[in-house]
Design a protein around this motif. Structure first.
Motif, PDB file in Angstrom:
ATOM      1  N   GLY A   1      44.788 -23.871   5.844  1.00 41.09           N
ATOM      2  CA  GLY A   1      45.284 -23.815   4.485  1.00 41.09           C
ATOM      3  C   GLY A   1      45.489 -22.388   4.056  1.00 41.09           C
ATOM      4  N   SER A   2      45.680 -22.214   2.766  1.00 46.27           N
ATOM      5  CA  SER A   2      45.889 -20.894   2.190  1.00 46.27           C
ATOM      6  C   SER A   2      44.676 -20.505   1.371  1.00 46.27           C
ATOM      7  CB  SER A   2      47.145 -20.897   1.311  1.00 46.27           C
ATOM      8  OG  SER A   2      48.295 -21.161   2.073  1.00 46.27           O
ATOM      9  N   VAL A   3      44.238 -19.271   1.531  1.00 47.25           N
ATOM     10  CA  VAL A   3      43.051 -18.783   0.841  1.00 47.25           C
ATOM     11  C   VAL A   3      43.220 -17.301   0.564  1.00 47.25           C
ATOM     12  CG1 VAL A   3      41.832 -18.277   2.995  1.00 47.25           C
ATOM     13  CG2 VAL A   3      40.529 -18.785   0.916  1.00 47.25           C
ATOM     14  N   GLN A   4      42.555 -16.831  -0.458  1.00 50.18           N
ATOM     15  CA  GLN A   4      42.582 -15.406  -0.756  1.00 50.18           C
ATOM     16  C   GLN A   4      41.592 -14.659   0.129  1.00 50.18           C
ATOM     17  OE1 GLN A   4      42.009 -14.996  -5.028  1.00 50.18           O
ATOM     18  NE2 GLN A   4      44.230 -14.864  -5.308  1.00 50.18           N
ATOM     19  N   ALA A   5      41.851 -13.377   0.303  1.00 49.19           N
ATOM     20  CA  ALA A   5      40.956 -12.543   1.087  1.00 49.19           C
ATOM     21  C   ALA A   5      39.535 -12.640   0.542  1.00 49.19           C
ATOM     22  CB  ALA A   5      41.433 -11.096   1.068  1.00 49.19           C
ATOM     23  N   GLY A   6      38.586 -12.729   1.456  1.00 50.34           N
ATOM     24  CA  GLY A   6      37.194 -12.888   1.079  1.00 50.34           C
ATOM     25  C   GLY A   6      36.746 -14.335   1.012  1.00 50.34           C
ATOM     26  N   GLY A   7      37.692 -15.242   1.067  1.00 51.45           N
ATOM     27  CA  GLY A   7      37.375 -16.660   0.994  1.00 51.45           C
ATOM     28  C   GLY A   7      36.958 -17.236   2.334  1.00 51.45           C
TER      29      GLY A   7
ATOM     30  N   GLY B   1      32.689 -20.836  33.575  1.00 50.72           N
ATOM     31  CA  GLY B   1      33.365 -19.550  33.672  1.00 50.72           C
ATOM     32  C   GLY B   1      33.531 -18.868  32.330  1.00 50.72           C
ATOM     33  N   SER B   2      34.499 -17.981  32.274  1.00 49.57           N
ATOM     34  CA  SER B   2      34.747 -17.229  31.047  1.00 49.57           C
ATOM     35  C   SER B   2      35.474 -18.082  30.012  1.00 49.57           C
ATOM     36  CB  SER B   2      35.579 -15.996  31.359  1.00 49.57           C
ATOM     37  OG  SER B   2      36.002 -15.364  30.172  1.00 49.57           O
ATOM     38  N   TYR B   3      35.111 -17.879  28.766  1.00 52.78           N
ATOM     39  CA  TYR B   3      35.749 -18.602  27.675  1.00 52.78           C
ATOM     40  C   TYR B   3      36.843 -17.781  26.998  1.00 52.78           C
ATOM     41  CZ  TYR B   3      32.541 -22.502  27.864  1.00 52.78           C
ATOM     42  OH  TYR B   3      31.853 -23.626  28.264  1.00 52.78           O
ATOM     43  N   TYR B   4      37.035 -16.544  27.454  1.00 52.78           N
ATOM     44  CA  TYR B   4      37.904 -15.612  26.754  1.00 52.78           C
ATOM     45  C   TYR B   4      39.382 -15.749  27.099  1.00 52.78           C
ATOM     46  CZ  TYR B   4      33.617 -13.284  25.270  1.00 52.78           C
ATOM     47  OH  TYR B   4      32.398 -13.007  24.709  1.00 52.78           O
ATOM     48  N   TYR B   5      39.706 -16.440  28.180  1.00 52.43           N
ATOM     49  CA  TYR B   5      41.075 -16.458  28.654  1.00 52.43           C
ATOM     50  C   TYR B   5      41.684 -17.846  28.534  1.00 52.43           C
ATOM     51  CZ  TYR B   5      39.315 -12.112  30.476  1.00 52.43           C
ATOM     52  OH  TYR B   5      38.737 -10.877  30.584  1.00 52.43           O
ATOM     53  N   GLU B   6      42.856 -17.915  27.946  1.00 52.65           N
ATOM     54  CA  GLU B   6      43.446 -19.214  27.672  1.00 52.65           C
ATOM     55  C   GLU B   6      43.775 -19.979  28.939  1.00 52.65           C
ATOM     56  OE1 GLU B   6      47.112 -17.340  25.580  1.00 52.65           O
ATOM     57  OE2 GLU B   6      47.812 -19.200  26.489  1.00 52.65           O
ATOM     58  N   GLY B   7      43.980 -19.284  30.037  1.00 50.47           N
ATOM     59  CA  GLY B   7      44.252 -19.964  31.294  1.00 50.47           C
ATOM     60  C   GLY B   7      43.088 -20.784  31.814  1.00 50.47           C
ATOM     61  N   ASN B   8      41.911 -20.577  31.249  1.00 53.98           N
ATOM     62  CA  ASN B   8      40.724 -21.305  31.684  1.00 53.98           C
ATOM     63  C   ASN B   8      40.520 -22.605  30.912  1.00 53.98           C
ATOM     64  OD1 ASN B   8      40.245 -19.257  33.483  1.00 53.98           O
ATOM     65  ND2 ASN B   8      38.705 -18.241  32.228  1.00 53.98           N
ATOM     66  N   TYR B   9      41.454 -22.936  30.048  1.00 53.17           N
ATOM     67  CA  TYR B   9      41.363 -24.161  29.253  1.00 53.17           C
ATOM     68  C   TYR B   9      42.387 -25.171  29.761  1.00 53.17           C
ATOM     69  CZ  TYR B   9      38.405 -21.548  26.075  1.00 53.17           C
ATOM     70  OH  TYR B   9      37.380 -20.810  25.541  1.00 53.17           O
ATOM     71  N   ALA B  10      41.964 -26.422  29.847  1.00 52.53           N
ATOM     72  CA  ALA B  10      42.808 -27.447  30.452  1.00 52.53           C
ATOM     73  C   ALA B  10      43.660 -28.206  29.437  1.00 52.53           C
ATOM     74  CB  ALA B  10      41.929 -28.436  31.216  1.00 52.53           C
ATOM     75  N   TYR B  11      43.171 -28.325  28.221  1.00 54.86           N
ATOM     76  CA  TYR B  11      43.881 -29.106  27.206  1.00 54.86           C
ATOM     77  C   TYR B  11      43.894 -28.351  25.886  1.00 54.86           C
ATOM     78  CZ  TYR B  11      43.393 -32.894  30.545  1.00 54.86           C
ATOM     79  OH  TYR B  11      43.455 -33.663  31.670  1.00 54.86           O
ATOM     80  N   TRP B  12      45.011 -28.536  25.170  1.00 53.62           N
ATOM     81  CA  TRP B  12      45.200 -27.843  23.907  1.00 53.62           C
ATOM     82  C   TRP B  12      45.583 -28.831  22.818  1.00 53.62           C
ATOM     83  CZ3 TRP B  12      44.689 -22.520  23.250  1.00 53.62           C
ATOM     84  CH2 TRP B  12      44.431 -21.809  24.435  1.00 53.62           C
ATOM     85  N   GLY B  13      45.114 -28.536  21.608  1.00 53.19           N
ATOM     86  CA  GLY B  13      45.537 -29.319  20.464  1.00 53.19           C
ATOM     87  C   GLY B  13      46.727 -28.658  19.788  1.00 53.19           C
ATOM     88  N   GLN B  14      47.262 -29.347  18.800  1.00 46.05           N
ATOM     89  CA  GLN B  14      48.325 -28.735  18.010  1.00 46.05           C
ATOM     90  C   GLN B  14      47.668 -27.712  17.084  1.00 46.05           C
ATOM     91  OE1 GLN B  14      46.612 -31.027  16.733  1.00 46.05           O
ATOM     92  NE2 GLN B  14      46.674 -30.733  14.529  1.00 46.05           N
ATOM     93  N   GLY B  15      48.404 -26.813  16.573  1.00 46.21           N
ATOM     94  CA  GLY B  15      47.837 -25.769  15.747  1.00 46.21           C
ATOM     95  C   GLY B  15      47.675 -26.171  14.297  1.00 46.21           C
ATOM     96  N   THR B  16      46.855 -25.413  13.599  1.00 44.98           N
ATOM     97  CA  THR B  16      46.709 -25.566  12.155  1.00 44.98           C
ATOM     98  C   THR B  16      46.868 -24.176  11.535  1.00 44.98           C
ATOM     99  OG1 THR B  16      45.308 -26.462  10.385  1.00 44.98           O
ATOM    100  CG2 THR B  16      44.159 -25.389  12.219  1.00 44.98           C
ATOM    101  N   GLN B  17      47.685 -24.098  10.503  1.00 48.91           N
ATOM    102  CA  GLN B  17      48.033 -22.808   9.905  1.00 48.91           C
ATOM    103  C   GLN B  17      46.938 -22.328   8.965  1.00 48.91           C
ATOM    104  OE1 GLN B  17      50.972 -20.779  10.285  1.00 48.91           O
ATOM    105  NE2 GLN B  17      49.725 -19.330   9.102  1.00 48.91           N
ATOM    106  N   VAL B  18      46.572 -21.071   9.132  1.00 43.55           N
ATOM    107  CA  VAL B  18      45.655 -20.406   8.211  1.00 43.55           C
ATOM    108  C   VAL B  18      46.385 -19.207   7.630  1.00 43.55           C
ATOM    109  CG1 VAL B  18      43.526 -19.077   7.988  1.00 43.55           C
ATOM    110  CG2 VAL B  18      43.566 -21.154   9.392  1.00 43.55           C
ATOM    111  N   THR B  19      46.456 -19.138   6.313  1.00 42.33           N
ATOM    112  CA  THR B  19      47.130 -18.035   5.638  1.00 42.33           C
ATOM    113  C   THR B  19      46.161 -17.393   4.659  1.00 42.33           C
ATOM    114  OG1 THR B  19      49.265 -19.163   5.834  1.00 42.33           O
ATOM    115  CG2 THR B  19      49.100 -17.359   4.235  1.00 42.33           C
ATOM    116  N   VAL B  20      45.945 -16.095   4.822  1.00 46.61           N
ATOM    117  CA  VAL B  20      45.031 -15.358   3.969  1.00 46.61           C
ATOM    118  C   VAL B  20      45.834 -14.319   3.200  1.00 46.61           C
ATOM    119  CG1 VAL B  20      42.922 -14.008   3.839  1.00 46.61           C
ATOM    120  CG2 VAL B  20      43.214 -15.683   5.675  1.00 46.61           C
ATOM    121  N   SER B  21      45.795 -14.409   1.895  1.00 49.27           N
ATOM    122  CA  SER B  21      46.549 -13.489   1.053  1.00 49.27           C
ATOM    123  C   SER B  21      45.636 -12.408   0.493  1.00 49.27           C
ATOM    124  CB  SER B  21      47.226 -14.246  -0.082  1.00 49.27           C
ATOM    125  OG  SER B  21      46.271 -14.930  -0.863  1.00 49.27           O
ATOM    126  N   SER B  22      46.208 -11.245   0.285  1.00 50.49           N
ATOM    127  CA  SER B  22      45.407 -10.108  -0.209  1.00 50.49           C
ATOM    128  C   SER B  22      45.375 -10.084  -1.722  1.00 50.49           C
ATOM    129  CB  SER B  22      45.997  -8.809   0.317  1.00 50.49           C
ATOM    130  OG  SER B  22      47.342  -8.686  -0.067  1.00 50.49           O
TER     131      SER B  22
END
Length: 125
Positions: free
Chosen positions: A9-15, A104-125
């Motif tokens: 969702g959309s939130v102000q900075a600090g939220g 193994g390592s959790y830092y690299y996206e190639g190490n993940y087998a399945y992905w979900g759809q994205g969710t938008q995060v918007t932070v306004s100043s």
């Protein structure tokens, strides 16, 4: 396998926002999970990961101390609690799942087998 991310969702900075990722299947507790994000014009980057047994968590430097990843295996859900949000946290956030009993390592996206759809995060100043 289906991963359903929600909570953006959309939130102000600090939220704060809490993202959820609900997974299908009956063996959720045997898979590591991760959150990644992709800002406009940038590559997708690691945000946080949690081991299949929940004993280990991993964070990108940019979110350490502000974000917390945790899981509720009874609900087949992994969460990303995001506090003290900054405009630079604005991105599409994706959850992902490793292979079973991943060690193994959790830092690299190639190490993940399945992905979900994205969710938008918007932070306004």
């Amino acid at each position: 396998v289906q991963l359903q991310a929600s909570g953006g969702g959309s939130v102000q900075a600090g939220g704060s926002l809490r993202l959820s990722c609900a997974a299908s299947g009956r063996t959720f507790s045997s898979y590591g999970m991760g959150w990644f994000r992709q800002a406009p014009g940038k590559e997708r980057e690691f945000v946080a990961g949690i081991s299949w047994n929940g004993r280990s968590t991993y964070y990108a430097d940019a979110v350490t101390g502000r974000f917390t990843i945790f899981r509720d295996n009874a609900k087949n859900t992994v969460y990303l609690q995001m506090n003290s949000l900054k405009p630079e946290d604005t991105a599409v956030y994706y959850c992902a799942r490793t292979e079973q009993y991943y060690s193994g390592s959790y830092y690299y996206e190639g190490n993940y087998a399945y992905w979900g759809q994205g969710t938008q995060v918007t932070v306004s100043s």
